[in-house]
Motif scaffolding. Sequence first.
Motif, PDB file in Angstrom:
ATOM      1  N   VAL A  20       2.084   0.674   5.279  1.00 42.60           N
ATOM      2  CA  VAL A  20       2.483  -0.649   4.800  1.00 42.60           C
ATOM      3  C   VAL A  20       2.251  -1.629   5.941  1.00 42.60           C
ATOM      4  O   VAL A  20       2.642  -1.358   7.083  1.00 42.60           O
ATOM      5  CB  VAL A  20       3.963  -0.660   4.376  1.00 42.60           C
ATOM      6  N   TRP A  74      -0.597  -2.435   1.131  1.00 44.32           N
ATOM      7  CA  TRP A  74      -0.556  -0.984   1.370  1.00 44.32           C
ATOM      8  C   TRP A  74      -1.973  -0.605   1.758  1.00 44.32           C
ATOM      9  O   TRP A  74      -2.881  -0.705   0.948  1.00 44.32           O
ATOM     10  CB  TRP A  74      -0.088  -0.295   0.103  1.00 44.32           C
ATOM     11  N   ASP A 122      -2.217   5.982   5.356  1.00 45.46           N
ATOM     12  CA  ASP A 122      -1.352   5.251   4.424  1.00 45.46           C
ATOM     13  C   ASP A 122      -0.281   4.494   5.197  1.00 45.46           C
ATOM     14  O   ASP A 122       0.622   5.113   5.768  1.00 45.46           O
ATOM     15  CB  ASP A 122      -0.729   6.224   3.440  1.00 45.46           C
ATOM     16  N   SER A 140       0.216   0.573  -5.301  1.00 46.26           N
ATOM     17  CA  SER A 140       0.580   0.036  -3.987  1.00 46.26           C
ATOM     18  C   SER A 140       2.075   0.166  -3.781  1.00 46.26           C
ATOM     19  O   SER A 140       2.824   0.410  -4.724  1.00 46.26           O
ATOM     20  CB  SER A 140       0.161  -1.434  -3.911  1.00 46.26           C
TER      21      SER A 140
END
Lengths: 109, 121
Positions: A98, A90, A96, B105
């Motif tokens: 992935v 991440w 932000d 995360s």
Amino acid sequence: SYVLTQPPSVSLAPGKTARITCGGYNIGRKSVHWYQQKPGQAPMLVIFYDSARPSGIPERFSGSTSGNTATLTISRVEAGDEADYYCQVWDKTESDHVVFGGGTKLTVL
Amino acid sequence: EVQLVESGGGLVQPGGSLRLSCAASGFTFSNYWMNWVRQAPGKGLEWVASIKQDGSEKYYVASVWGRFTISRDNAKNSLFLQMNNLKVDDAAVYFCARDRGSGSSIVLDYWGQGTLVTVSS
């Protein structure tokens, strides 16, 4: 954008130890997760937060990170471990997101 | 038992639209971030979008920004992906995935089986 680099393939005989690497800038400062995907199936989480194993994942699966490389280690490889493996982080450095590595095909000879 | 079941995939022409759905069960849906991940035929995994528990935060991969919208209906335990102006490169199996939560995360601990989107004229 953040990039994760994996070798396209790893091949080894049963009973050996497989090490699948995932390279990324300062990846040691991030949390790395690993997924296993067999043909025709959805991915499955095998390692999270660098080295933790979800319930049901054999102890043969382990993970580590250092510097610019994360490593998934599979001890005593079995035919059933043959699959694609993906690392993932991440990334919050720019936005932000992935990010997945390109995947590594593990072949058990 | 946690279950995620996607639907809504199909064949669409370039420039067309589709709305994918993901029905969740076996957990308190409103407590978890949810995500869409896609996989083009023979290719690797690509994250598409994530949405916070209450829908107040949404994140997208750059290639879908302005064309795709992620949303959720916590009352109906459902996740959605509205896809507009579809391109040939959007063709893929789309997976719905849950974030494990309780951490710093995104960790995708449960995945659906995916729904296939084909973009072709």
